[in-house]
Structure formats: structure tokens, C-alpha cells
Design a protein around this motif. Sequence first.
Motif, PDB file in Angstrom:
ATOM      1  N   ARG A 248       2.466   3.849  -5.500  1.00  0.00           N
ATOM      2  CA  ARG A 248       1.544   3.501  -6.571  1.00  0.00           C
ATOM      3  C   ARG A 248       0.294   2.893  -5.949  1.00  0.00           C
ATOM      4  O   ARG A 248       0.387   1.886  -5.223  1.00  0.00           O
ATOM      5  CB  ARG A 248       2.209   2.489  -7.528  1.00  0.00           C
ATOM      6  CG  ARG A 248       1.501   2.324  -8.870  1.00  0.00           C
ATOM      7  CD  ARG A 248       2.321   1.478  -9.828  1.00  0.00           C
ATOM      8  NE  ARG A 248       3.559   2.121 -10.232  1.00  0.00           N
ATOM      9  CZ  ARG A 248       4.753   1.536 -10.231  1.00  0.00           C
ATOM     10  NH1 ARG A 248       4.861   0.295  -9.818  1.00  0.00           N
ATOM     11  NH2 ARG A 248       5.835   2.178 -10.620  1.00  0.00           N
ATOM     12  N   ARG A 251       0.233   2.236  -2.197  1.00  0.00           N
ATOM     13  CA  ARG A 251       1.253   1.325  -1.654  1.00  0.00           C
ATOM     14  C   ARG A 251       2.640   1.848  -2.020  1.00  0.00           C
ATOM     15  O   ARG A 251       2.812   2.551  -3.008  1.00  0.00           O
ATOM     16  CB  ARG A 251       1.061  -0.088  -2.224  1.00  0.00           C
ATOM     17  CG  ARG A 251      -0.305  -0.688  -1.927  1.00  0.00           C
ATOM     18  CD  ARG A 251      -0.417  -2.082  -2.495  1.00  0.00           C
ATOM     19  NE  ARG A 251       0.336  -3.056  -1.715  1.00  0.00           N
ATOM     20  CZ  ARG A 251      -0.104  -3.651  -0.616  1.00  0.00           C
ATOM     21  NH1 ARG A 251      -1.321  -3.381  -0.163  1.00  0.00           N
ATOM     22  NH2 ARG A 251       0.643  -4.529   0.032  1.00  0.00           N
ATOM     23  N   HIS A 252       3.617   1.533  -1.174  1.00  0.00           N
ATOM     24  CA  HIS A 252       5.005   1.915  -1.468  1.00  0.00           C
ATOM     25  C   HIS A 252       5.773   0.655  -1.880  1.00  0.00           C
ATOM     26  O   HIS A 252       5.765  -0.352  -1.174  1.00  0.00           O
ATOM     27  CB  HIS A 252       5.665   2.547  -0.247  1.00  0.00           C
ATOM     28  CG  HIS A 252       7.043   3.091  -0.515  1.00  0.00           C
ATOM     29  ND1 HIS A 252       8.186   2.354  -0.315  1.00  0.00           N
ATOM     30  CD2 HIS A 252       7.448   4.295  -1.001  1.00  0.00           C
ATOM     31  CE1 HIS A 252       9.241   3.085  -0.648  1.00  0.00           C
ATOM     32  NE2 HIS A 252       8.814   4.273  -1.069  1.00  0.00           N
ATOM     33  N   GLU A 253       6.394   0.739  -3.045  1.00  0.00           N
ATOM     34  CA  GLU A 253       7.116  -0.436  -3.561  1.00  0.00           C
ATOM     35  C   GLU A 253       8.614  -0.160  -3.511  1.00  0.00           C
ATOM     36  O   GLU A 253       9.090   0.860  -4.017  1.00  0.00           O
ATOM     37  CB  GLU A 253       6.668  -0.718  -4.996  1.00  0.00           C
ATOM     38  CG  GLU A 253       5.208  -1.181  -5.044  1.00  0.00           C
ATOM     39  CD  GLU A 253       4.619  -1.156  -6.432  1.00  0.00           C
ATOM     40  OE1 GLU A 253       5.353  -0.819  -7.383  1.00  0.00           O
ATOM     41  OE2 GLU A 253       3.425  -1.476  -6.557  1.00  0.00           O
ATOM     42  N   SER A 254       9.324  -1.111  -2.878  1.00  0.00           N
ATOM     43  CA  SER A 254      10.766  -0.917  -2.681  1.00  0.00           C
ATOM     44  C   SER A 254      11.415  -2.265  -2.415  1.00  0.00           C
ATOM     45  O   SER A 254      10.780  -3.313  -2.586  1.00  0.00           O
ATOM     46  CB  SER A 254      11.005   0.011  -1.488  1.00  0.00           C
ATOM     47  OG  SER A 254      10.584  -0.647  -0.312  1.00  0.00           O
ATOM     48  N   SER A 258       6.001  -4.536  -1.348  1.00  0.00           N
ATOM     49  CA  SER A 258       4.903  -3.589  -1.533  1.00  0.00           C
ATOM     50  C   SER A 258       4.188  -3.429  -0.192  1.00  0.00           C
ATOM     51  O   SER A 258       3.570  -4.380   0.303  1.00  0.00           O
ATOM     52  CB  SER A 258       3.957  -4.112  -2.612  1.00  0.00           C
ATOM     53  OG  SER A 258       2.873  -3.223  -2.748  1.00  0.00           O
ATOM     54  N   SER A 269       0.917   9.470  -6.687  1.00  0.00           N
ATOM     55  CA  SER A 269       1.837   8.415  -7.105  1.00  0.00           C
ATOM     56  C   SER A 269       3.131   9.038  -7.616  1.00  0.00           C
ATOM     57  O   SER A 269       3.163  10.189  -8.052  1.00  0.00           O
ATOM     58  CB  SER A 269       1.199   7.578  -8.212  1.00  0.00           C
ATOM     59  OG  SER A 269       0.061   6.918  -7.699  1.00  0.00           O
TER      60      SER A 269
END
Lengths: 372, 276
Positions: A248, A251-254, A258, A269
Motif C-alpha cells: 500500500r 510500503r509492505h505491511e505485515s 510497515s 497495491s
Amino acid sequence: MSATLVIEDLITTFPGTVRPALAGISLEVRAGSCTAVLGPSGSGKSTLLRSVAGLEVPDAGRVVLGGTDLAPIRPEQRGISLVSQRPLLFPHLNVLDNVAFAARVRGVPRREARRDAADFLDVVQLGDLGNRRATELSGGQQQRVALARALAARPGLLLLDEPFSALDPGLRTSMHDLLAEVRRQLSPTLLLVTHDRDEAVAVAERVALLGNGCLLQHAAVQEIYTRPVSLEVNRLMGGLNEVPGTVRGGRHESELGSLALPEDAAGASGPGTLIFRQESIMVSGVDGPGIPAIVSAVKPQGARRILTVQVGGQLLHAEAPWALPVAQGTPVRLQIPRSALWVLPEEPTATTTGSTPNATGDAIDQLVTDHV
Amino acid sequence: MGNRKATLLVLPATVISFFVVVGGLLAALMQSLGLLPFAGPPTLNSSAYLTVAPDLPSAVALSFGIAAASTLIAVIFGFVTAMLVMRGRFGGRLIAMVSTWSIPFPHLVGAASMGLLLGDAGFLARIFGTDSWPELVGGPAWIAVIAAYSWKESAFVALVVTGVLLTRATAYDETAALLGAGRLRRLRHVLVPLSLPALGVSATIVFVYVFGSYEVAWLLGRPYPEPLPVMALRLFSSASLSSRPEAAALAVVTTIVALGAAGLAALALRRVPLWQ
């Protein structure tokens, strides 16, 4: 002595089998370059080489060398030499006559052929062993002679089918150096089959990764390690870290939080798996910077160790030097360089790969085909 | 398996073979020299050798000619068969089956079949006409004899050469092809040299066997001149017991020539690079 090799949609099926050994391989090896064909056992590596050499007759597709379609041309007239795992030096000839073989069968007078052969023996640093019987040489020396013999045929393309896999590690390294020297002197076009990732990196500038008869990716060495087109490629190249999450806004959010992605990885995205090499993670003590993690397992691997660490509910793998004092349960910190991050979109099934929408066309020049 | 254990395992067969071969040779030698007479005291003499001496040159030359011609033809056909089997051309398996089919047949059966096939009232003569049919059986050129031996022994040569080449020749053949060698060049520069030791050994065995065997020449040859083994058989089966030492003398001469041929072949093989 070098020509560009183009393979187009090559399909080879062995009699009595349903699944083709090669299922539509397309590949280009530029003149004077070296491409390593990498893949697990049974992936079709040797069949690819034999099909190019004309020792197997493909069901479909084209092999073009230096602009000439090789389909109607016999193996002996293709201008292709092969060095295989076994040196296969002719036991009835001495070393010099083995190297002079190609010239002799071309009709070159014996004396001239031997003079030429002596030059090639010098290239492989065995100039003083010409009068020895082939059986009197060590395994490494025999493989050098086999290389000299193949080069003396002045092929447009030199095929190497796991030529160093039977040698001990030290000898293998010296053969890699020798091959680099040969490339510097003669610039042959090389197609090297190996199952050893380290050898592929040491010898070639590009890697073609095969799996189940399909070309999974063909790219420069660094690219195939850090920018794989699928999770399968990542795993076959030894990558251990796969973190599911969502992309998103670049950035990668996991579970890791982030993380800012590099520009070439920050594509559309949506759901995506974050991957990064275990070698690129910097592990430090609990007072250091980075993501907090707990070591859950330590596995020695040569000069380094592979740590399995837990970040929340996510398991990661990282390489660490022996000097770092860690054991099971040790809290550590992880730093992952932004440039090491790469995102693959979610794949429909585990065995089907597709081209990555966030990989640029220049970065990855080989589309991935579905498995058959 | 250690060398000692291997030696012990082959010892029974070696002892029996040694006893039969050396014992038989010694008995023949002693009988030919008058040391094993049927009646009277043994006296060392060379009368048996002197009696057969006038016929020896023609008999030796004839046996040598038959053995040499049969060996040459068997080697050529055997090698070609081995090549066809190895390359799988023209139904390699079928060729292998047909060519090895002749091996279990006794020589006598093979000779009789050859007689029925090539005789002036035989199968081929009936097909092509008997008027101008050449004298193949019992003729001056001993063609039926040579044909029978060549047919039978070519299968043996093919079997030996195929066994030697099958496991490795394909790899060498492909290597030579990718070094630019066409089929004939591969044959000349790779396959023939790789086959030479097997060809040499099998040719020696064939030569020695044909030189010393009597059945085919006795059945398909002409009454005179006689090859050495046929003459030895005739004298051995003669009603006159005094002929036995002469038959033994011919057996000794046959053995000496055969051993000489084997020795020369061994010397020649030592010059073959692959044998070294």
C-alpha cells in the motif's frame, strides 16, 4: 569462435513418457557470454544441452546458432562442442592426440594438428603433459584436457554439462579460475549446466533456471537472486524468507511492520509476499537497531550459521557469523536493507507462476510459463 | 572380494582344466614319441612324426588357410553386427537376437545345415538351378567349410565386441561427433580402436578353435588334401593301432601351431594402445 544462440519454444519428449522433458523453452545466449542453466535433478537441464547439440531430436521449436537454424544439421556439423561430467578422453590416444582429434578428423595433417593442440594444452596449463596417456592423468587434469579438446574444435558454442561436479571443492575453484582465463583469452559462447548455485554465480553472468522442463526465469545473476519472478524461483535459488502482507502506497505491511519498498518493487497495491535473502539481513544484539526478534533455532552452515528467528507470529531466517553470541531464546535485532526487499503478488496456485506486475520489463526479460 | 578369496573360488575350475589340458597334451606327446605303446616296451622314437611329415606342409597350410579365412570373415561380420546392435539401427534388438541364435547350435548341426543349404542338390541350388551351381561343398576352395565357421563364429565375435562397446561406445561416439567427426571418421578414429582389443582376443580364440576343430571340415570338405585335425581324427579312428602315435603327433603339431598363433596374437595385442 563465438556465436549467439537462440532457442525458441523447444519441446522435447522422450518415447514412452507423457510429460515433455522440455516444455517450450525459449532462451538467448549472446555471443561470448556465459549462461548457467540451473535447476534441480530431472528439470531438463541436460536434455536442453543435448537438444541444442543435436543428440536429442526435439518435437518442436528451433535452435539457431549464429543466425543458422540447426534443425537440418547433423551434430558433427553444428560447430558445437560438449564437455560433460566425465572427461571421456579417448583411451587409445595420448593427451596431445586427444586435443588434436578435431583437427585430425577435419583432415589437418598430423604434425600441424599436434602443433595446434599444443597451443590449446598451454591454454589449460598442461603443455608439458602432451605425451602422457589419458589414463595417467588425475581427474582434474583429464577435465582440463577435455576442455582443451573441446576448445580446439573452435566451436561456435561450447556446452558444459556439469563438467566440474565430480571434482573436489578446491579443484573446482581452480577450474572456475581456468574457465575465466579461457573466456578472457578466447571469448567462447558458453552454456553451462549445473545444479550448484555457487558455481553458476562463479562462472556465468546470467542464469536460466529450469523446473519441470520449464524455464522459470532467465536473468542476470544478481537479479535472479534478489528479483525472482515467483516464489518457486526464490525457493530454488535458496531464498528462505517469505512474508505475506499487503502493498500500500509503496510500503509492505505485515507482521514485520510497515517497510518502505525500493522503487522497482513498489508496484500495484494489493496482497503480496515480501521476500528478501537471508544473507542480506544484519543481525545484532538486543541493544542494536532494527526489528526485535527471538532466536528459535541455530543451524551451522559452513563458515556461518542460519538463525531461525521469530518476529511476532512470523518466522524468518538470517545468516549470522559464528562470532555473534546467539543461542535458542536469545533476543536479537534485525536490519533488512530496503534495497533487499522484493514483493511478489499472490499466486493462484503453488505450482503456477506468472510475470510480476511490479518487475520492469528490462529487469526481468523472461516470462514464466505454466507448468505442464 | 579379496584376491585370495577370488583365487580360491576359481581354483576348482583351474585345477580341472589344468588336469584335462596338460594331462591330455602330455599323453599325446608321450604317445607320439612312442612312450605309451599299446604293446611292447616303451621306446623313445620319432617314427610317428617322420611318417606324417610328407603330408604335414599341405595339411598345416590348408588348416591355416581355412582358419585364417574363417576368422577374417567372422571378425568383419561380427564387428558390423556389433555396430548395428550398438546403434540400434535396422532393428538392433532383432539383429542381436538373430545373430546370437546361432550360438547354441552345435557345430555339427550348423555344418549339416550349411551342407543342405549350399550342396549341389541343396536348397539354394534347387532355387537357382543345379546346372551351373558352383562346387561349394567339397570344392577346392572349401567355401562351405569357411561359410559354416564364419556364420557360427561371427556371432561369438559380435557378442564379445557388443559386450565391450555397449557400455561406453555411445558416449565416445557422441563426443567424437561433437568434435566434428562424421560417421566414417568416428568408425575409423574411435569405434575400431576401441574395439581392437576385443576383436584381437575374439579373433585369436576363433582362429585357434577353427584350426583345431575337425567336424565341419570333415563333413563339408573334400577327402584330399586333409586339414590337420581331420587327418588326426582319421588316423585316430583307424583300424590299425599303429596309427595312434601318428594321430598323436598331428595333435601335438596342431597344438604347437595354435599356441604359436596365440603367442603372436598376444604380442600383437601388446602393441595396441588400449591394451597397454
